[in-house]
Design an enzyme around this catalytic site. Structure first.
Site, PDB file in Angstrom:
ATOM      1  N   ARG A  15      83.759  53.143  50.610  1.00  0.00           N
ATOM      2  CA  ARG A  15      83.437  53.682  49.771  1.00  0.00           C
ATOM      3  C   ARG A  15      82.831  52.786  48.787  1.00  0.00           C
ATOM      4  O   ARG A  15      83.166  51.581  48.951  1.00  0.00           O
ATOM      5  CB  ARG A  15      85.121  54.291  48.907  1.00  0.00           C
ATOM      6  CG  ARG A  15      85.584  53.241  48.912  1.00  0.00           C
ATOM      7  CD  ARG A  15      87.153  54.043  48.333  1.00  0.00           C
ATOM      8  NE  ARG A  15      88.336  52.816  48.342  1.00  0.00           N
ATOM      9  CZ  ARG A  15      89.338  52.781  47.873  1.00  0.00           C
ATOM     10  NH1 ARG A  15      89.507  53.932  47.515  1.00  0.00           N
ATOM     11  NH2 ARG A  15      89.860  52.520  47.134  1.00  0.00           N
ATOM     12  N   ASN A  37      86.178  56.216  39.712  1.00  0.00           N
ATOM     13  CA  ASN A  37      86.952  55.779  40.031  1.00  0.00           C
ATOM     14  C   ASN A  37      86.644  54.154  40.679  1.00  0.00           C
ATOM     15  O   ASN A  37      85.565  53.804  41.099  1.00  0.00           O
ATOM     16  CB  ASN A  37      87.657  56.444  41.497  1.00  0.00           C
ATOM     17  CG  ASN A  37      88.880  55.817  41.655  1.00  0.00           C
ATOM     18  OD1 ASN A  37      89.779  56.475  41.336  1.00  0.00           O
ATOM     19  ND2 ASN A  37      89.108  55.680  43.236  1.00  0.00           N
ATOM     20  N   GLU A  38      88.289  53.668  39.949  1.00  0.00           N
ATOM     21  CA  GLU A  38      88.838  52.712  39.463  1.00  0.00           C
ATOM     22  C   GLU A  38      87.254  51.678  39.410  1.00  0.00           C
ATOM     23  O   GLU A  38      86.518  50.864  40.574  1.00  0.00           O
ATOM     24  CB  GLU A  38      89.081  51.839  40.586  1.00  0.00           C
ATOM     25  CG  GLU A  38      90.696  52.527  40.831  1.00  0.00           C
ATOM     26  CD  GLU A  38      91.770  51.874  41.998  1.00  0.00           C
ATOM     27  OE1 GLU A  38      90.409  51.306  42.937  1.00  0.00           O
ATOM     28  OE2 GLU A  38      92.499  51.882  41.831  1.00  0.00           O
ATOM     29  N   GLU A  84      97.362  55.933  39.409  1.00  0.00           N
ATOM     30  CA  GLU A  84      98.163  55.782  40.356  1.00  0.00           C
ATOM     31  C   GLU A  84      99.275  54.823  40.784  1.00  0.00           C
ATOM     32  O   GLU A  84      99.239  53.067  39.504  1.00  0.00           O
ATOM     33  CB  GLU A  84      97.064  54.940  40.961  1.00  0.00           C
ATOM     34  CG  GLU A  84      95.730  55.863  41.232  1.00  0.00           C
ATOM     35  CD  GLU A  84      94.759  55.801  42.156  1.00  0.00           C
ATOM     36  OE1 GLU A  84      94.947  54.648  42.580  1.00  0.00           O
ATOM     37  OE2 GLU A  84      93.167  55.860  41.810  1.00  0.00           O
ATOM     38  N   TRP A 118      96.842  48.071  51.964  1.00  0.00           N
ATOM     39  CA  TRP A 118      95.919  46.951  51.750  1.00  0.00           C
ATOM     40  C   TRP A 118      96.179  45.569  51.553  1.00  0.00           C
ATOM     41  O   TRP A 118      95.235  44.635  51.918  1.00  0.00           O
ATOM     42  CB  TRP A 118      95.127  46.836  50.977  1.00  0.00           C
ATOM     43  CG  TRP A 118      95.532  47.953  49.850  1.00  0.00           C
ATOM     44  CD1 TRP A 118      95.805  49.170  49.273  1.00  0.00           C
ATOM     45  CD2 TRP A 118      96.297  47.117  49.069  1.00  0.00           C
ATOM     46  NE1 TRP A 118      96.656  49.101  48.540  1.00  0.00           N
ATOM     47  CE2 TRP A 118      96.998  48.412  47.278  1.00  0.00           C
ATOM     48  CE3 TRP A 118      95.492  46.310  48.216  1.00  0.00           C
ATOM     49  CZ2 TRP A 118      96.765  47.912  46.723  1.00  0.00           C
ATOM     50  CZ3 TRP A 118      96.346  45.148  46.771  1.00  0.00           C
ATOM     51  CH2 TRP A 118      96.947  46.386  46.484  1.00  0.00           C
TER      52      TRP A 118
HETATM   53  C1  GLA Z   1      93.267  52.269  44.494  1.00  0.00           C
HETATM   54  C2  GLA Z   1      92.385  54.001  44.843  1.00  0.00           C
HETATM   55  C3  GLA Z   1      92.867  55.062  45.915  1.00  0.00           C
HETATM   56  C4  GLA Z   1      93.372  54.652  46.434  1.00  0.00           C
HETATM   57  C5  GLA Z   1      94.715  53.318  46.209  1.00  0.00           C
HETATM   58  C6  GLA Z   1      95.005  52.954  47.242  1.00  0.00           C
HETATM   59  O1  GLA Z   1      93.340  52.993  43.378  1.00  0.00           O
HETATM   60  O2  GLA Z   1      92.095  54.106  43.383  1.00  0.00           O
HETATM   61  O3  GLA Z   1      91.583  55.588  45.808  1.00  0.00           O
HETATM   62  O4  GLA Z   1      92.657  53.753  47.453  1.00  0.00           O
HETATM   63  O5  GLA Z   1      94.174  52.131  45.151  1.00  0.00           O
HETATM   64  O6  GLA Z   1      96.265  52.114  46.937  1.00  0.00           O
END
Ligand code: GLA
Length: 671
Positions: free
Chosen positions: A115, A153-154, A311, A319
């Site tokens: 990603r 996202n992030e 989140e 991970w």
């Molecule tokens: C991040 C991402 C999520 C997911 C989480 C898993 O925070 O934003 O999409 O991958 O990690 O811990």
């Protein structure tokens, strides 16, 4: 920070999750929504990875799935935190334009299949992404279900540092704007060293891999540039949304261990509400203290305003080297610690555990095992508590101590050539924070140069890079009566990574009343003994006090006889200095002494063991809320009076908190 133009409005504390309905057939969606209602979920982030579904081929949009799911959520009374969907490019884009793929420092590209495979400076990527944002915001901008926008996202989680030629050209543009002349850049980077002097802008690149260590000034500026570049990308998406929607806009930060690439102090002002993602990191010595630190920093980024935990996890992530499940009650303790520290929303990644893809072993609110599971029951219990504490929303955390935190110092400390590879910036910050945390003190995390007048105690751990003006804010505040603890490696370089000459600690030197001649780090694991009976490790220094009083000195090691802990009276305040890393117990004892001297009390008195307890107060208009989180297994008793909101009982004088439990006392505001 002033109140944002578009405040995030929610009834009480938001409770929610990331939801990826694309991974499921529509008949599962009805069950999902029914179970969300059962759990009390009222804010759902969707379309985070939506691009290849919404735009299956270039310029061809299909919103049928998203229309359907937004409609169903809306009908169920669940608010939508709508992703722009741009976080991962679809295959057609990277196939047609492989130049959007990011390049790592060895000059090789990174490919699609994971990603975030895009270069932050790519105009091709940006144009394609903004076209999608335009379509999404145009379609749903005024949809009544949409209460928040979730940009990408992030940002920068994987792709923050791109070394492709497009990035290099953008870096040069950024450098020109910063320095104006190439001579200015040469001076700032110290390129007289190793024949690195540049004559033309085009000679400059990103700091790709070299045979030896790289130019630290170039590395530092590349970090700054990369952070700015992604911020400019965020702004580009936000500008499109702002034209087409009146809902507030944010993106999920990664204030969490080990992610260092974005200077969120410079980002936070662009967020209508600060949002953070946090995962417990079991590689750390004290994951709970780090959780609290991250929560305090998230609050600090918004200037103390409530923020949203976008989140976290109900259990294991996927991970870390070993992905630990949570213990009984840990979901509640983690989530409510974030609320205690200012979160007005607690959300999880993700709603339903995936059956496929690289996150299939990541926990979720609805686990693979289904609703007959401890995780589900705890999620439902948490939803009930969150519902009952709605009145907490909008209240503010009380703190009379602060810790100064700097991403620039993080970057500069991690320099490839430093006195000890075992020296890490975040480790210094965590050690100082853990001592404050263990002592039960609530701490605001502030940026260098921030106004300190609200505090009585300030800790400055390893603030390696400091501008004269930032140091002056701290030393002037001390002179006006504050008590500060500055720790080793602080004040070593200026904003151009140039050593402050004349003895380390540079602009703190006079206030600290000592002169450091030489650093003398020790091998990790080598104990250092101090004259006051304490032990320490990692670091020692050879220094001489000028006006400071020596509180403890090194009894052995390379700096035997030199000061390890000093205190200097500076104006009407006290400037303490710590020249080593004490054991956790000794660090805590030192903090206890300083807190006592500064007159900083914990939020409430605890009877019994206090190590594993955290107590934080949020103050609202009509009431305040005392959060007590007992991480230990032994019951404790805490001084408190009011209505306890978890169990719904009145408490008078004290509250019993069983091992592993959380209690939240609603205290009447003093008349
Ligand atoms: C991040 C991402 C999520 C997911 C989480 C898993 O925070 O934003 O999409 O991958 O990690 O811990």
């Amino acid at each position: 920070m002033t109140r944002p133009a578009r405040p995030f409005e929610h009834d009480g504390i938001a409770f929610g999750c990331d939801y990826n309905p694309e991974q499921w057939a529509p008949d599962v969606w009805d069950e999902d929504i029914a179970l969300m209602q059962q759990a009390g979920v009222d804010l759902v982030a969707i379309n985070i990875f939506g691009w290849s579904h919404l735009e299956p081929r270039e310029g061809e949009f299909d919103f049928s799935g998203l229309d359907d799911i937004i409609g169903r959520l809306h009908a169920a009374g669940i608010r939508v935190n709508l992703g722009t969907g741009t976080s991962s490019p679809p295959a057609w884009l990277t196939r047609a334009h492989p130049e959007v793929l990011p390049m790592v420092e060895d000059g090789t590209r990174r490919y699609p299949g994971g990603r975030q495979a895009w270069c932050p400076s790519s105009p091709v990527f940006r144009a394609a992404a903004l076209r999608l944002v335009e379509a999404v915001a145009g379609r749903y901008g005024e949809h009544p279900a949409v209460s928040l926008w979730h940009v990408s996202n992030e940002l920068g989680c994987h792709n923050a540092l791109c070394h492709c030629d497009v990035s290099a050209a953008a870096f040069r543009g950024w450098l020109r704007a910063k320095y104006g002349t190439i001579d200015g850049l040469n001076r700032a980077w110290g390129t007289a060293f190793w024949s690195q002097t540049y004559r033309e802008w085009d000679e400059i690149g990103t700091p790709r891999a070299t045979l030896s260590s790289r130019n630290p000034g170039q590395m530092l500026d590349f970090h700054r540039f990369s952070s700015d570049e992604l911020l400019s990308y965020y702004r580009a998406e936000a500008d499109v949304i702002r034209r087409l929607s009146s809902a507030p806009i944010t993106t999920n930060f990664m204030v969490t261990a080990h992610i260092e690439n974005l200077d969120y102090w410079s980002w936070a002002g662009d967020m209508d509400v600060v949002a953070n993602d946090h995962y417990l990191d079991h590689r750390l010595d004290d994951p709970n203290a780090e959780l609290s630190f991250a929560a305090d920093l998230s609050r600090g980024l918004g200037g103390g305003a409530p923020w949203i935990l976008m989140e976290h996890s109900t259990g294991a992530v996927n991970w870390q080297p070993l992905n630990k499940a949570k213990s009984a009650g840990e979901i509640l303790r983690n989530s409510l610690t974030h609320v205690a520290r200012g979160a007005d929303g607690v959300c999880f990644f993700q709603w339903r555990a995936s059956l496929q893809g690289s996150e299939k072993f990541h926990s979720a609110m609805l686990p693979h095992a289904g609703t007959d599971s401890a995780v589900w029951r705890e999620v439902v219990a948490l939803g009930g508590i969150v519902d009952r504490i709605g009145e907490v929303a909008g209240s503010r955390v009380e703190a009379s101590a602060a810790l100064v935190f700097s991403w620039e110092s993080w970057w500069a400390t991690q320099n490839e050539s430093r006195p000890s590879k075992a020296l890490g910036y975040l480790d210094q910050v965590h050690a100082a924070y853990a001592a404050l945390h263990a002592q039960g003190l609530t701490v605001d995390i502030v940026a260098p140069g921030a106004d300190l007048s609200a505090y009585r105690l300030v800790v400055v751990p390893g603030l390696h890079l400091v501008r004269a003006a930032e140091a002056a804010v701290i030393t002037d505040w001390i002179a006006a009566g504050g008590t500060a603890l500055v720790t080793f490696y602080s004040g070593t370089v200026d904003e151009e990574d140039r050593v402050w000459a004349g003895g380390y600690t540079g602009p703190f030197r006079d206030a600290l009343g000592l002169r450091i001649e030489e650093f003398a780090p020790v091998e990790p694991g080598t104990p250092l003994h101090l004259s006051d009976g304490g032990t320490a490790h990692l670091w020692s220094e050879r220094s001489h006090v000028t006006t400071a009083r020596v509180e403890a000195s090194f009894s052995d090691g390379p700096s035997e006889g030199h000061p390890a802990v000093t205190r200097n009276t500076w104006g009407s305040g006290a400037a303490w200095y710590l020249a080593t890393l004490p054991s956790a117990a000794d660090y805590r004892a030192l903090i206890a002494r300083l807190a006592d001297e500064a007159g900083v009390p914990p939020a409430a008195r605890v009877c019994g063991a206090t190590d594993a307890v955290e107590i934080v107060r949020r103050r609202g208009v009509d009431a305040s809320f005392l959060f007590i989180v007992n991480h230990g297994s032994a019951p404790i008793v805490v001084e408190a009076t009011g209505r306890e909101l978890v169990c719904g009982t009145e408490v008078s004088g004290h509250v019993d908190v069983p091992g592993g439990a959380v209690r939240i006392i609603r205290e009447e505001a003093a008349a």
